[in-house]
Design a protein around this motif. Structure first.
Motif, PDB file in Angstrom:
ATOM      1  N   LEU A 116      34.638  34.833  43.648  1.00  0.00           N
ATOM      2  CA  LEU A 116      34.835  34.752  45.152  1.00  0.00           C
ATOM      3  C   LEU A 116      35.565  36.173  45.715  1.00  0.00           C
ATOM      4  O   LEU A 116      35.029  36.353  46.905  1.00  0.00           O
ATOM      5  N   LEU A 117      35.870  37.080  44.758  1.00  0.00           N
ATOM      6  CA  LEU A 117      36.481  38.253  45.073  1.00  0.00           C
ATOM      7  C   LEU A 117      35.355  39.139  45.850  1.00  0.00           C
ATOM      8  O   LEU A 117      35.420  40.061  46.799  1.00  0.00           O
ATOM      9  N   THR A 118      33.989  38.955  45.135  1.00  0.00           N
ATOM     10  CA  THR A 118      32.865  39.685  45.449  1.00  0.00           C
ATOM     11  C   THR A 118      32.261  39.713  46.842  1.00  0.00           C
ATOM     12  O   THR A 118      31.597  40.532  47.203  1.00  0.00           O
ATOM     13  N   VAL A 119      32.716  38.629  47.602  1.00  0.00           N
ATOM     14  CA  VAL A 119      32.205  38.414  48.930  1.00  0.00           C
ATOM     15  C   VAL A 119      33.053  39.280  50.013  1.00  0.00           C
ATOM     16  O   VAL A 119      32.455  39.224  51.077  1.00  0.00           O
ATOM     17  N   LEU A 120      34.187  39.758  49.575  1.00  0.00           N
ATOM     18  CA  LEU A 120      35.089  40.401  50.462  1.00  0.00           C
ATOM     19  C   LEU A 120      34.288  41.871  50.936  1.00  0.00           C
ATOM     20  O   LEU A 120      33.432  42.497  50.257  1.00  0.00           O
ATOM     21  N   TRP A 161      37.169  35.340  40.230  1.00  0.00           N
ATOM     22  CA  TRP A 161      36.211  36.961  40.288  1.00  0.00           C
ATOM     23  C   TRP A 161      35.207  37.000  41.338  1.00  0.00           C
ATOM     24  O   TRP A 161      35.046  37.881  42.062  1.00  0.00           O
TER      25      TRP A 161
END
Lengths: 584, 201
Positions: free
Chosen positions: A576-580, A574
């Motif tokens: 890691l997802l926030t840096v997109l 989750w």
């Protein structure tokens, strides 16, 4: 009366080790299915070696055409032929041998086996001759030769009829009272697999029949999104047949090797029922970033309706090791938290295969599977190498390793031969599961860097724009390559052992009990036996005063570690997802 | 109350529907609670999170979608690279990207922290949209328009890799997306390189 019974009785032999009654036709069907299964494994393993040496970009062995062609061959032989033929053998074995029962309509069973082989040969022919370069998934509008689809349909019909015979055999065994009480848990698990197989194969028919008609020009088109929906109800659900069959084999080998007990029939059987009810929804895992479905549909389906199938797997993940622990403790291995594990028969390939299967399936396959099957997390996973990284740890180091462990018992029990190259057989599960573990890890990390799956050239040498991967990718692809080579060697050793034992093996001969015999797994010559007062010991362990850790304290520790690993991996993704980019 | 000690290979006589031991009950309870957490995270992310595969999803004729893309290119074209038009749409615009064997058409030039509606579809086969190095992946299916609200949060020179097998030239299919900073400038080469080789977590 005697005259009517004796011809039937003459069709049975009694197993010297287990005292089970083995019907000759059932034995034949187990044998032929197991042999074809191993042949498919050989084809798939050779393809695997060539593929992994191509994906390892530093080696890059095959030309593009043969890479894609063999990718289809590998998928078909491993995920469909190897595994389903083996499952057919499991169905014949559990419904007859374990119940002392006769197979219903063995003639039809043999005919359907023939039909399945015909279907397989048609598929192999179209794939190897380049008439079906559409990969395993064969998504339209990519079109293969009609014979390819026909082959798959014939195979599926044959398998479906065998599943029907399995149910008939169970019914007849019940009616003829070949056993007392309820089905053994192992047969119950096999029955679960069979029910899921019906769901799976019907979906396969629902999509392959129209696709076949399209390929011969009888219907104008197959909607590509509808195809993906139905195809994955075959493609993913067929792997859920494996899960149920594999868990049944865990219970079987646990019982044979260390006298694993069933802690509570209600809990284990309810978990199997959860599989039947919910596990087929997992086909949504492949459609999470597809345009055809909305968020509500995706969330309900990808989560098997609130993760009920994950709950089932977490229950088996507790009851299988706990059953082994209690079985060992009841037989006197009571020292410390993990004395039962330390003193377990690690040289029995049936046992080591089971333990490796449980560990890699749970820790790698299970945790990655649930995480990448989360609707939003799938955005950073879909069609990257993380996907094959996940399913190699479930289907290969999970299911295939368990099936290999079972084979080391089937060779003496059904083929009545000693296991050849016994020393190699003792370390084969470690080599195979360890190799797949490295392969899975390499693929998972490469996928995290965006390396695509099903891709011939990630140096992009012929592309209009350059793509340069992080140098770490070279390292993890090397790990993948080495793991893949080790696993293929492990598979080839297994095949050599199976072929040598079955066709040129030494017969088991005189019954030798209480000694270690090379070529015979320990669970047969020194079967785990309980002391006569076992029920009283069990009662004492279950005394309420002993608290939560009273029966299986070691397993409680193991599942706690599992849950923590699960949480860390899940929430890291989750994060890691926030840096997109923002997308929605 | 306990069932007689037995393995999973033996049939079970009599009633086996007995209460489980406390350890099993506790584990099933913990596992169930964890399943509810897993389940709750997805709706929660739709509500609070910034990355969701929702979009506006409609059916579309593949040729009509391609025609719409061509029109979009004509409208906002600002340059060329290797024969591909570079297209810079205004903020909030509908942006069209067509996947076809074996190219992504056209090259998009976007601006950081500006929101667009990105329409993805294919002319011929299934394709896979994989934005490199961010590793953002979407399935592209002919006949379906997947319109996603996107806001680039980093500037740089990005690639689109095809990650769904679409034929023998599949591995050559790479497209390009340029993201300018807020003032409309390209980020320096140095940042560019950092982003491209080290951008993926």
């Amino acid at each position: 009366m005697t005259a009517a019974v004796s011809p039937i009785a003459s069709l049975f032999r009694t197993c010297p080790y287990t005292q089970k009654k083995v019907h000759k036709d059932a034995e034949y069907l187990v044998k032929v299915n197991a042999v074809v299964s191993v042949v498919s494994l050989l084809v798939g393993a050779i393809a695997a070696l060539l593929l992994v040496l191509t994906r390892w970009q530093a080696v890059h062995l095959l030309p593009a055409t043969w890479y894609y062609r063999l990718l289809g061959v590998h998928g078909m032989n491993m995920l469909i032929f190897f595994i389903i033929y083996f499952e057919m053998a499991v169905l014949w074995f559990t419904s007859t041998v374990l119940l002392d029962a006769r197979p219903v309509t063995p003639r039809l069973g043999k005919a359907m086996f023939g039909l399945m082989v015909l279907g397989s040969l048609l598929v192999e022919w179209t794939q190897f001759s380049g008439r079906a370069d559409v990969l395993f998934t064969s998504y339209p509008p990519l079109k293969a030769h009609p014979v390819f689809y026909l082959g798959v349909i014939l195979f599926a019909v044959g398998a479906l009829v065998v599943v029907g015979i399995f149910f008939a055999t169970l019914t007849v065994a019940k009616r003829e009272k070949t056993y007392e009480g309820s089905l053994p848990l192992v047969v119950y698990g096999a029955m679960t697999a069979a029910i899921i197989a019906v769901i799976t194969l019907l979906h396969g028919a629902m999509i392959y029949v129209p696709t076949f008609l399209w390929s011969v020009g009888l219907i104008p088109a197959v909607d590509p999104q509808t195809y993906r929906l139905f195809w994955w109800a075959l493609g993913h659900s067929s792997q859920q047949i494996n899960v149920a069959a594999m868990v049944a084999i865990w219970y079987m080998l646990g019982g044979l090797t260390v006298g694993a007990v069933v802690l509570n029939e209600k809990v284990s059987r309810s978990a199997f029922v959860l599989y039947i009810l919910f596990i087929s929804m997992a086909s949504a895992h492949h459609l999470l970033v597809d345009p055809g479905f909305g968020p509500a549909w995706k969330i309900v389906n990808t989560s098997y309706f609130m993760y009920m199938a994950v709950l089932a797997s977490m229950i088996h993940g507790f009851t299988v090791p706990a059953g082994m622990e209690l079985g060992m403790r009841l037989r006197g291995y009571t020292d410390g938290l993990f004395g039962w594990l330390r003193r377990a028969p690690w040289g029995d390939p049936g046992f080591s295969a089971t333990v490796l299967s449980v560990i890699v399936f749970g820790f790698v396959g299970g945790i990655t599977g649930v995480t990448i099957g989360t609707e939003q997390i799938n955005i950073i996973v879909h069609n990257t190498l993380r996907v094959p990284g996940h399913f190699h740890s479930t289907v290969v180091s999970g299911t295939a390793t368990a099936f290999m462990g079972a084979t080391y018992y089937l060779i003496p029990l059904v083929f009545r031969k000693k296991v050849a190259y016994w020393k190699a057989a003792q370390w084969q599960p470690y080599l195979f599961a360890g190799g797949i573990f490295l392969l899975s890890m390499g693929m998972t990390f490469a996928g995290s860097f965006g390396v695509p799956r099903r891709h011939w050239d990630i140096s992009f040498s012929m592309s209009p724009f350059d793509v340069q991967f992080n140098p770490t990718v070279d390292l993890v692809l090397a790990v993948m390559g080495i793991g893949g080579i080790l696993a293929v060697i492990g598979a080839l050793i297994f095949i050599a052992i199976a072929v040598k034992s079955v066709f040129f093996g030494e017969p088991i001969g005189e019954l030798q009990m209480g000694v270690d015999v090379p070529g015979l797994p320990r669970g047969l010559t020194k079967p785990p036996t309980f002391p006569p007062d076992v029920d009283a010991i069990n009662e004492r362990l279950h005394a309420p005063g002993r608290g939560i850790g009273g029966v299986t304290p070691g397993t409680l520790g193991l599942v706690t570690i599992f849950l923590m690993a699960f949480m860390v991996y899940y929430f890291t993704n989750w994060k890691l997802l926030t840096v997109l980019w923002k997308v929605g | 109350m306990l069932t007689k000690v037995h393995t999973g290979l033996e049939p079970v006589a009599g009633t086996w529907w007995h209460p489980a031991h406390k350890a099993e009950k506790v584990w099933v309870g913990i596992a169930f609670a964890w399943c509810l957490v897993l389940f709750a995270m997805m709706p929660l992310w739709h509500w609070k999170g910034g990355q969701n595969p929702s979009g506006i999803r409609t059916r579309v004729d593949p040729r009509a979608f391609y025609a719409r893309t061509t029109e979009f290119v004509k409208q906002y074209k600002v340059g060329d690279d290797k024969g591909f038009p570079i297209v810079q749409p205004p903020a909030g615009a509908d942006v069209y990207l067509t996947a076809m064997t074996y190219q992504w058409y056209p090259i998009l030039q976007l601006q950081r922290n500006v929101t667009y509606r990105l329409h993805l579809s294919a002319l011929d086969f299934n394709h896979g949209f994989s934005l490199y190095p961010l590793n953002v992946n979407f399935q592209i299916i002919p006949g379906y328009d997947y319109a996603l609200e996107v806001t680039p949060t980093a500037a740089g020179d990005f690639r689109i890799i095809c990650n769904e097998f679409c034929g023998i030239g599949h591995h050559t299919m790479v497209g390009r997306v340029i993201v300018l900073d807020e003032s409309g400038n390209k980020v320096s080469d140095r940042n560019d390189v950092t982003l491209r080789v080290g951008g993926t977590p």
